[in-house]
Scaffold this motif. Structure first.
Motif, short mmCIF file in Angstrom:
data_model
loop_
_atom_site.label_atom_id
_atom_site.label_comp_id
_atom_site.label_asym_id
_atom_site.label_seq_id
_atom_site.Cartn_x
_atom_site.Cartn_y
_atom_site.Cartn_z
N ALA A 75 0.82 -1.21 0.00
CA ALA A 75 0.00 0.00 0.00
C ALA A 75 0.86 1.26 0.00
N ALA A 76 1.98 1.24 0.71
CA ALA A 76 2.84 2.42 0.82
C ALA A 76 3.89 2.52 -0.29
N SER A 77 4.17 1.43 -0.96
CA SER A 77 5.29 1.38 -1.90
C SER A 77 5.23 2.40 -3.04
N PRO A 78 4.08 2.76 -3.60
CA PRO A 78 4.12 3.76 -4.67
C PRO A 78 4.72 5.09 -4.20
N TRP A 79 4.49 5.46 -2.96
CA TRP A 79 5.04 6.72 -2.44
C TRP A 79 6.49 6.54 -2.01
N VAL A 80 6.80 5.40 -1.42
CA VAL A 80 8.18 5.14 -1.00
C VAL A 80 9.10 5.10 -2.23
N MET A 81 8.62 4.48 -3.29
CA MET A 81 9.42 4.35 -4.51
C MET A 81 9.23 5.55 -5.45
N GLU A 82 8.49 6.56 -4.98
CA GLU A 82 8.24 7.76 -5.77
C GLU A 82 7.63 7.45 -7.13
N ALA A 83 6.64 6.56 -7.12
CA ALA A 83 5.97 6.18 -8.37
C ALA A 83 4.47 6.46 -8.30
N ALA A 84 4.04 7.27 -7.33
CA ALA A 84 2.61 7.53 -7.14
C ALA A 84 1.99 8.28 -8.30
N GLN A 85 2.80 8.93 -9.14
CA GLN A 85 2.25 9.64 -10.29
C GLN A 85 1.73 8.67 -11.36
N GLN A 86 2.14 7.41 -11.29
CA GLN A 86 1.63 6.39 -12.21
C GLN A 86 0.32 5.87 -11.61
N LYS A 87 -0.78 6.52 -11.96
CA LYS A 87 -2.06 6.33 -11.28
C LYS A 87 -2.56 4.90 -11.28
N SER A 88 -2.50 4.20 -12.40
CA SER A 88 -3.02 2.82 -12.42
C SER A 88 -2.22 1.93 -11.47
N MET A 89 -0.91 2.08 -11.48
CA MET A 89 -0.07 1.30 -10.57
C MET A 89 -0.32 1.69 -9.13
N MET A 90 -0.44 2.98 -8.87
CA MET A 90 -0.64 3.46 -7.50
C MET A 90 -1.95 2.93 -6.93
#
Length: 125
Positions: A75-90
């Protein structure tokens, strides 16, 4: 006995399916193969699947807790890996991570074999 098994282990069955989806999601959402995001989904998905399958065989407190922690990580990994801008993955990882976490907590709180391991019950081993 088979009915009791399927009813009692329904959280593990759902967690297993969520782990399988997480594992295949890099292909479904076209993550660049070999990217940090894809590797994270592959590894986290495999860990979730293996622990859930293991837990379907015999319930262990530690296996459910590890899946709970992996759910938090996913759940936290998109922000930890700085990939939250990739909406479908996030959204995919946020929803899967929260679902795995909630199902693991639910199982810990309702399964009599696991409930005895909670602090204050006097039976923790």
């Amino acid at each position: 006995m088979a009915t009791n098994f399927s009813v009692r282990r329904w959280q593990d069955q759902l967690i297993l399916l969520l782990g399988l989806w997480l594992f295949v999601s890099p292909w479904a959402f076209s993550y660049p193969l070999g990217s940090l995001e894809a590797v994270n989904a592959f590894v986290s998905g495999i860990v979730i699947v293996v622990l859930a399958a293991f837990d379907l065989y015999k319930t262990y407190f530690w296996a459910v807790v590890v899946n709970l922690l992996v759910g938090l990580w996913v759940a936290a990994s998109p922000w930890v890996m700085e990939a939250a801008q990739q909406k479908s993955m996030m959204w995919n990882e946020l929803i899967i991570g929260i679902a795995v976490f909630v199902l693991a907590v639910w199982e810990l709180r309702t399964d009599p074999e696991l409930h005895k391991h909670w602090p204050g019950t006097g039976a923790a081993t």
